[in-house]
Design an enzyme around this catalytic site. Structure first.
Site, PDB file in Angstrom:
ATOM      1  N   HIS A 250      -5.884 -29.092   1.208  1.00 27.95           N
ATOM      2  CA  HIS A 250      -5.313 -28.291   0.205  1.00 27.95           C
ATOM      3  C   HIS A 250      -6.130 -28.113  -0.849  1.00 27.95           C
ATOM      4  CE1 HIS A 250      -1.188 -31.044  -0.012  1.00 27.95           C
ATOM      5  NE2 HIS A 250      -1.510 -30.423   1.593  1.00 27.95           N
TER       6      HIS A 250
ATOM      7  N   ASP B  58      -0.904 -26.013   5.515  1.00 30.29           N
ATOM      8  CA  ASP B  58      -2.018 -24.715   5.853  1.00 30.29           C
ATOM      9  C   ASP B  58      -1.204 -23.857   5.164  1.00 30.29           C
ATOM     10  OD1 ASP B  58      -4.802 -25.541   6.069  1.00 30.29           O
ATOM     11  OD2 ASP B  58      -4.787 -25.059   8.251  1.00 30.29           O
TER      12      ASP B  58
END
Ligand code: GDP
Length: 425
Positions: free
Chosen positions: A42, A14
């Protein structure tokens, strides 16, 4: 920009890899996902809108870019197809000219997701915080050679026989170990037929395709999922993923084991976040944590779970840089720190009464305490900065402090989620 590049996460995932891939794909002909599956997300924001990509490579938005799902990914046909339909619904064209799937990619089957859920339920409060996408059962079966390859979808009779053998074996676990309902062959074959037919036009020998592309002088971008600390071999085992998130795996998982990667861009967030269970030495709690979580919108792209947050962890980041063999870094979300008068930084760990700069053995992490310092904040909006000189001095000092501590040049600094909201140095 050099020839072949990998974009990888330095920390727990992340970090903002998706936006860096989306930005840099402009300079590449082929974008390749080489590991992992639909268990992470993503986030990419561009002219088509906002997307949470799970399996599709982030180059899918750039016309003319060939995107490849390599043999190292966990290929869930159903999830991939649904994701393709969602992305198409927002106006993005996806055809075999823009997406190819390796015929050597192993299939993540519906029972892998089922088993993931059953095992997490069995573990109860000892669960690892799986996203229940079937990734761990899938990779276990792949390494036991007990799943199907995408290329097998082309021979219906042989597929049927292989699927029947696997089902007989898998039902022993489902019914015997977990007391669950057995899988039915017709259901499995239906699933394979439904999604296999839709995806067959995309499946090919991607090793051949990449070999030819390399001969033609094309540039490759390798896109990783998660980060170094989630790597199966070098991460915080057992709180890792079940594949290798490090750049060194890219040649193997992409389909071109001979490829030499010229550049590794490691993505680091300006502070720390971590989804799920496991040791997180620099974790912040209470109001301070909540403020940072809100400012950074730190909620999981796949699960919506609030992410655990903390200051930048220089020990873990330095280790991540080394494991990834990063040649340059992208520091993301610097704008999120703009409100703070003083910015906390984790500079070392204290382990059994001794301070250390080294990232410890995974089981020692629970005994580590963060050694903290603070550096001055800048307390002004930096989201409009596009040149290094546009940043206030305290922000530049922060970037340079991280750079010096982890020993790697910070080549990009991002100051907002939009494609253009970054500084190149
Ligand atoms: P990935 O899995 O590594 O691609 O990261 P995620 O998508 O899970 O998390 C990145 C999140 O941060 C996304 O929501 C991005 O839109 C957002 N983001 C990325 N870069 C920046 C930035 O520089 N500033 C801000 N405010 N948000 C960013």
């Amino acid at each position: 920009m050099k020839k072949h590049c990998a974009i990888v996460g330095i920390n727990w995932g992340d970090e903002g890899k998706g936006r860096m891939v989306d930005l840099l794909t402009e300079q590449y002909d082929v974008v390749i996902r080489y590991q992992g599956g639909g268990n992470a997300g993503h986030t990419v924001i561009n002219e088509y809108g906002k997307f949470a990509l799970h399996l599709l490579p982030s180059g899918i938005f750039r016309p003319g870019v060939m995107n490849i799902l390599g043999n190292g990914v966990a290929l869930d046909l159903e999830n991939l197809w649904n994701e393709m339909e969602q992305v198409r619904a927002q106006g993005v064209k996806i055809t075999p000219d823009s997406l190819r799937i390796s015929d050597r990619a192993s299939l993540l089957l519906p029972w892998h997701r089922q088993l993931d859920g059953l095992e997490e339920a069995r573990l109860k409060d000892r669960a690892y915080g799986s996203t229940k996408q079937g990734i761990a059962p899938f990779y276990s079966d792949k390494y036991q050679k007990k799943t199907l390859l995408a290329g097998e979808l082309f021979d219906r009779e042989a597929l049927r026989k292989h699927a029947a053998r696997l089902l007989e074996w898998k039902n022993l676990t489902l019914t015997g170990v977990y007391g669950a309902e057995p899988c039915r062959l017709e259901e499995l074959l239906d699933w394979l037929e439904t999604y296999g037919e839709k995806l067959k036009p995309f499946i090919c020998n991607t090793t051949k395709l990449l070999t030819e592309a390399e001969k033609e002088g094309k540039n490759f971008l390798f896109e990783a999922q998660l980060g170094a600390l989630r790597d199966l071999d070098y991460g915080i085992i057992p709180y890792t993923t079940s594949s290798n998130a490090i750049a060194a795996y890219a040649p193997v998982g992409s389909g071109l084991p001979s490829v030499k990667i010229d550049q590794v861009i490691g993505v680091v967030k300006a502070y720390s976040t971590c989804v799920g269970e496991g040791p997180f030495v620099c974790e912040m709690f209470g109001e301070e944590a909540e403020r940072l979580r809100k400012a950074g919108a730190e909620y999981g792209a796949k699960t919506g779970r609030p992410r655990r947050v903390g200051p930048i962890d220089l020990v873990a980041t330095r280790y991540g840089v080394q494991m990834q063999a990063a040649t340059g870094l992208a520091l993301t979300k610097l704008d999120v720190l703009s409100d703070l008068a003083e910015i906390p930084v984790c500079v070392r760990y204290e382990l059994d009464g001794q301070e250390t700069d080294d990232f410890p053995f995974p089981t020692a992490l629970d005994r580590c305490k963060p050694v903290m310092t603070t550096v001055p904040g800048w307390q002004e909006d930096i989201s409009g900065a596009r040149r290094w000189e546009d940043l206030p001095k305290a922000a530049r000092d922060y970037v340079e402090m991280v750079e010096a501590a982890v020993g790697c040049h910070i080549a990009y600094v991002s100051v907002g989620p939009e494609r253009e909201a970054y500084i190149s140095r």
